[in-house]
Design an enzyme around this catalytic site. Structure first.
Site, mmCIF file in Angstrom:
data_model
loop_
_atom_site.group_PDB
_atom_site.id
_atom_site.type_symbol
_atom_site.label_atom_id
_atom_site.label_comp_id
_atom_site.label_asym_id
_atom_site.label_seq_id
_atom_site.Cartn_x
_atom_site.Cartn_y
_atom_site.Cartn_z
ATOM 1 N N LYS A 104 83.435 -25.588 -4.836
ATOM 2 C CA LYS A 104 82.584 -24.639 -4.130
ATOM 3 C C LYS A 104 81.303 -25.350 -3.684
ATOM 4 O O LYS A 104 80.642 -26.011 -4.500
ATOM 5 C CB LYS A 104 82.244 -23.467 -5.054
ATOM 6 C CG LYS A 104 81.471 -22.341 -4.379
ATOM 7 C CD LYS A 104 81.204 -21.202 -5.360
ATOM 8 C CE LYS A 104 80.423 -20.087 -4.705
ATOM 9 N NZ LYS A 104 80.117 -18.996 -5.659
ATOM 10 N N HIS A 106 78.502 -23.922 -2.198
ATOM 11 C CA HIS A 106 77.329 -23.081 -1.982
ATOM 12 C C HIS A 106 77.110 -22.176 -3.197
ATOM 13 O O HIS A 106 77.982 -22.028 -4.050
ATOM 14 C CB HIS A 106 77.518 -22.215 -0.731
ATOM 15 C CG HIS A 106 78.657 -21.254 -0.854
ATOM 16 N ND1 HIS A 106 79.977 -21.647 -0.675
ATOM 17 C CD2 HIS A 106 78.701 -19.927 -1.188
ATOM 18 C CE1 HIS A 106 80.770 -20.604 -0.855
ATOM 19 N NE2 HIS A 106 80.025 -19.556 -1.174
#
Length: 230
Positions: A104, A106
């Site tokens: 991921k 963000h």
């Protein structure tokens, strides 16, 4: 055999997780049985599953554990369910941690890890469903090691799976769990083995699940693919 093991075998069969018939494995082998932890789909099933894992962890590894690591994807609910059950059964708070297949990029929890970020000095137990080849640990091991500041700072104390299939790992006469122990230096254990399953459902059972015919198929399968006994 401990009662929780007998109960777990009946539980797997009752949930349709452990099946007997004819199945093609990822390895290409034709197997007379198949186990799929994806068959646990309800809250009640996961609650019971976590307790069986917790009992096996307690028996095999004790309480000196800081983190349960559940490899994505099937290992994620296993780690969570076991952490909850361990707290309820033994009063020990153990964190959970899982990897992401895709990192991921963000948010506050960005990165390759979901849940607790393992710290130096913590003791980690890997929780999986089943392993035939030991291939999954090849992906998991470096991810855990990548979280430590210096080599060996994180202690991987072992791995536990639902079922020891007791068949040869690729290019080996040993079982996948034995091969993992030999290669990585930590014990790999299972809640139950296929020997336990055959004892509970055939030798000491009513032979309704493992019939005489299925037992013959299992014997033929293990004559070809069974791991070499120590």
């Amino acid at each position: 055999m401990e009662n929780y093991k007998k109960e777990f075998i009946d539980f797997m069969v009752g949930c349709g997780v452990l099946k007997f018939g004819s199945f093609t494995l990822k390895s290409g082998r034709q197997s007379p049985f198949f186990m799929n932890a994806g068959g646990y789909v309800s809250g009640g099933q996961l609650a019971r599953l976590g307790k069986y894992y917790a009992q096996a962890v307690h028996q095999n590894f004790g309480d000196d554990i800081d983190v349960f690591f559940g490899p994505a994807y099937k290992g994620i609910p296993l780690a969570v369910a076991t952490a909850i059950a361990y707290s309820e059964l033994y009063g020990k708070e153990i964190k959970y941690c899982c990897d992401r297949k895709e990192e991921k990029d963000h948010g506050a929890d960005k990165g390759a890890i979901l849940g607790h970020k393992i710290q130096d000095g913590e003791r980690v137990l890997i929780i999986e469903d089943v392993t035939t080849s030991g291939k999954s640990i090849e992906e998991v091991y470096p991810k855990i090691r990548a979280m430590e500041s210096t080599a060996g700072a994180i202690k991987i104390i072992g791995e536990i799976v639902s079922l020891d299939r007791e068949e040869r790992a690729p290019d080996s006469q040993k079982s996948a769990l034995e091969a993992i122990t030999e290669k990585y230096g930590f014990p790999a254990r299972a809640i139950v083995s296929m020997t336990d399953v055959m004892t509970a459902l055939y030798s000491e059972g009513d032979k309704k699940i493992i019939t005489d015919e299925i037992k013959k198929e299992l014997d033929v399968y293990y004559a070809q693919w069974g791991a070499q006994r120590p």
